[in-house]
Design a protein around this motif. Structure first.
Motif, short mmCIF file in Angstrom:
data_model
loop_
_atom_site.label_atom_id
_atom_site.label_comp_id
_atom_site.label_asym_id
_atom_site.label_seq_id
_atom_site.Cartn_x
_atom_site.Cartn_y
_atom_site.Cartn_z
N UNK A 397 -16.34 -20.27 -31.80
CA UNK A 397 -16.85 -21.59 -32.28
C UNK A 397 -17.94 -21.48 -33.04
N UNK A 398 -18.21 -22.10 -34.06
CA UNK A 398 -19.32 -22.09 -34.78
C UNK A 398 -19.56 -23.68 -35.32
N UNK A 399 -20.28 -24.30 -34.26
CA UNK A 399 -20.76 -25.59 -34.72
C UNK A 399 -19.75 -26.63 -34.58
N UNK A 400 -18.57 -26.54 -34.12
CA UNK A 400 -17.53 -27.54 -34.02
C UNK A 400 -17.10 -27.64 -32.56
N UNK A 401 -16.23 -28.47 -32.45
CA UNK A 401 -15.79 -28.94 -31.21
C UNK A 401 -15.04 -27.77 -30.41
N UNK A 402 -14.97 -27.81 -28.95
CA UNK A 402 -14.37 -26.77 -28.32
C UNK A 402 -12.90 -27.30 -27.81
N UNK A 403 -12.07 -25.99 -27.96
CA UNK A 403 -10.51 -26.57 -27.54
C UNK A 403 -10.70 -26.76 -25.93
N UNK A 404 -9.64 -27.15 -25.50
CA UNK A 404 -9.54 -27.18 -23.98
C UNK A 404 -9.27 -25.71 -23.28
N UNK A 405 -9.75 -25.30 -22.22
CA UNK A 405 -9.64 -24.17 -21.70
C UNK A 405 -8.10 -24.18 -20.78
N UNK A 468 -2.82 -25.59 -16.49
CA UNK A 468 -3.53 -26.67 -16.49
C UNK A 468 -4.71 -26.59 -17.58
N UNK A 469 -5.31 -27.49 -17.92
CA UNK A 469 -6.26 -27.60 -19.05
C UNK A 469 -7.56 -28.15 -18.56
N UNK A 512 -13.65 -13.08 -21.23
CA UNK A 512 -14.74 -14.09 -22.11
C UNK A 512 -13.60 -15.07 -22.84
N UNK A 513 -13.74 -16.36 -22.64
CA UNK A 513 -12.48 -17.23 -23.26
C UNK A 513 -13.20 -17.60 -24.44
N UNK A 514 -14.61 -18.10 -24.81
CA UNK A 514 -15.17 -18.45 -26.12
C UNK A 514 -16.60 -18.15 -26.16
N UNK A 515 -17.04 -17.89 -27.52
CA UNK A 515 -18.32 -17.54 -27.90
C UNK A 515 -18.83 -18.78 -28.75
N UNK A 520 -21.83 -27.93 -30.90
CA UNK A 520 -21.85 -29.23 -31.38
C UNK A 520 -21.34 -30.34 -30.32
N UNK A 521 -20.47 -31.37 -30.83
CA UNK A 521 -19.86 -32.20 -29.90
C UNK A 521 -18.62 -31.63 -29.23
N UNK A 522 -18.48 -31.83 -27.83
CA UNK A 522 -17.33 -31.26 -27.36
C UNK A 522 -16.03 -32.15 -27.73
N UNK A 523 -14.85 -31.76 -27.17
CA UNK A 523 -13.64 -32.56 -27.90
C UNK A 523 -13.66 -33.85 -27.41
#
Length: 548
Positions: A397-405, A468-469, A512-515, A520-523
């Motif tokens: 993710x570069x500066x954008x919102x994260x998806x749900x784990x 689950x998320x 590792x799920x995400x880098x 930025x803002x979360x979802x």
């Protein structure tokens, strides 16, 4: 806070030319004409939004409504110079919402809410200090609660996020991990899901030596006092005369490798049951052996978890065949049953064999020499190994919102799964992170920014079988950990860790799920901003329709 001026621009752009001429004539006070009430068209048309219109002989003037000010900084104005009313940001005045209050500006006014770490008193949110007696008081949970069979050893703070740590009393333990209680946003201590249970003494590695003696090991290192063992013996003669030999012997010792020699009859097949006398609880051990003349196996014992060694009484030049029958079961996986039969031949007087056993399993091994009439039985327990790697889809993710784990339940093929953790680390620490590290702390610790923190912990029993998320940064508590929002502009690495625990052995696996770079803002925050944007579009469309 920075705000753009709301409301219409200069009102003169909305007035027809004829109206402007009439206003000018009325202001000039032409002889022989009656005064025209310029305000009859309405304050919004004549003066603009958020205004009141006041007629005067031959003219008029405008005043901004409460909560707004004129852009020319005067109390009154006439909009022919482009002056209009703009919202006053009352929140620029510090302390407006009293101690612990957070000010939020609104069109023409403001609202107050309690900041994190404070509770609302005498009212509801939002509140207004000029008309409400509502206030915010700092959260204080008071003294931590007492816990059965536990001792409070550390309490950093009774404020929001404060953690009280407990240790179990002598003779008790907490198999689920460290026991803590957290001061919550409700001003109360969250009750721990873990408890101190009496230590279950387990008897391991039971072996027979010198034909009539039994030796074993006990696993409870925390118990330093002497333990009373109860050894129950039952024997059946091997000859034609049927007889039963039964007796019970008690042994009191503080040794971690107790042994006892029994008065046994020759030519008898024995079963020995070893347990710990009440009030202590224990997992009993059972071993079978024979004192028959034809029994050629002695001193059987286990080593390296999956291997056996024993002695054989025979001539040196004779080869012996050994028959194995093995049963494997798991208490945490009722459907798991493994049974094996095979044989080996060797001329060694001290044979050894290593078995292909599954991790995290209790086994009973029956071994019989072909020259013996009865087998000997020994129990083996294999330790767990690392659980399967988490099944996650990697995100960059570069500066954008994260998806749900999306959390999927792992299979318990190497041992029982105890918990799942979501770890948030500075991206620079990813290469140095060890999955077996136990040092990760909560978000409220003093080292969270530098060393990372646990954002969520879920017990295996609370994870559904499908999936689950978990939204990263939703400000909720998962287990004992606070899922804090990511700080804007920072780089993070988010890791999912699975923990397997059994027989006081803990194993981990990580993925590792995400880098996240330039977070930025979360979802959830993006959803809030999106709804706000839709509301603005609807208001603008409504104003445009009204003007037409």
């Amino acid at each position: 806070m920075g705000r753009r001026a709301r409301g219409a621009g200069p009102t003169s752009r909305l007035l027809p030319l004829l109206l402007l001429l009439r206003l000018a004539r009325g202001a000039a006070g032409e002889p022989g004409t009656d005064d025209k009430n310029e305000c009859q068209f309405g304050a919004t048309v004549v003066c603009g939004n958020h205004t009141s219109c006041h007629n005067t002989p031959g003219g008029f003037y405008c005043i901004c409504l409460e909560g707004y000010r004129a852009t020319n900084n005067n109390k009154t104005f006439i909009p022919n110079d482009g002056t209009f009313c703009t919202d006053i940001d009352e929140c620029e005045v510090s302390g407006l919402c009293r101690h612990g209050g957070r000010c939020v500006n609104t069109p023409g006014s403001f609202e107050c809410y309690c900041m994190d770490g404070y509770l609302l008193r005498n009212g509801s949110e939002p509140f207004h200090p000029t008309i409400d007696a509502t206030s915010c008081t700092e959260i204080n949970c008071g003294n931590p609660p007492e816990m059965r069979h536990a001792i409070l050893v550390e309490n950093h703070s009774s404020r929001l996020g404060g953690v009280a740590h407990y240790i179990c009393q002598e003779g008790f333990e907490s198999p689920g991990g460290k026991i803590t209680s957290v001061c919550t946003e409700k001003g109360t201590w969250r009750e721990s899901t873990l408890t101190c249970t009496e230590i279950l003494t387990k008897i391991n590695d039971v072996s027979v030596f010198n034909d009539t003696c039994v030796r074993w090991q006990m696993n409870s290192e925390r118990i330093n006092s002497k333990i009373v063992y109860v050894i129950s013996v039952k024997g059946q003669r091997l000859d034609a005369i049927e007889s039963v030999h039964e007796e019970t012997v008690k042994l009191t010792t503080d040794s971690r490798t107790p042994e006892v020699c029994l008065a046994l009859y020759p030519g008898t097949n024995y079963t020995v049951h070893i347990s710990v006398a009440p009030p202590r609880r224990s997992v009993p051990a059972v071993i079978g052996f024979q004192t028959a003349v034809k029994q050629t196996i002695s001193n059987i014992s286990g080593f390296n978890e999956t291997c056996l060694r024993w002695n054989i009484i025979k001539k040196v030049d004779m080869e012996e065949m050994y028959l194995f029958h093995i049963w494997g079961q798991r208490w945490y996986q009722k459907e798991f049953v493994r049974e094996m039969t095979f044989n080996i031949s060797t001329s060694s007087q001290d044979p050894e064999v290593c078995l292909e056993l599954h991790p995290g399993t209790n086994y009973n091994v029956s071994l019989r020499a072909l020259s013996s009439e009865f087998p000997v039985v020994i129990s083996l327990t294999t330790q767990i190994t690392e659980p399967p790697l988490p099944e996650v889809e990697f995100f960059m993710v570069h500066g954008g919102p994260l998806p749900r784990l999306r959390l999927r339940k792992a299979k318990e093929k190497n041992g029982p799964i105890s918990s799942y953790q979501v770890l948030v680390l500075p991206l620079a620490l990813q290469s140095a992170f060890s999955c077996d590290s136990e040092g990760a702390s909560s978000f409220f610790s003093n080292t969270s920014d530098a060393d990372g923190y646990v954002a969520a912990e879920l017990l295996a029993k609370d994870v559904p079988d499908d999936a689950m998320e978990i939204p990263i940064g939703d400000r909720l508590y998962y287990g004992h950990y606070y899922n804090a929002p990511l700080k804007t502009g920072k780089d993070y690495c988010i890791i999912l860790r699975i923990t397997s625990e059994w027989n006081k052995v803990r194993r981990h696996s990580c993925a590792v799920w995400a880098q996240v770079k330039d977070s930025s803002l979360t979802l959830l925050q993006m959803v809030g901003v999106g709804l706000g944007s839709v509301a603005v579009v609807i208001i603008l469309a409504f104003l445009s329709f009204s003007a037409v």
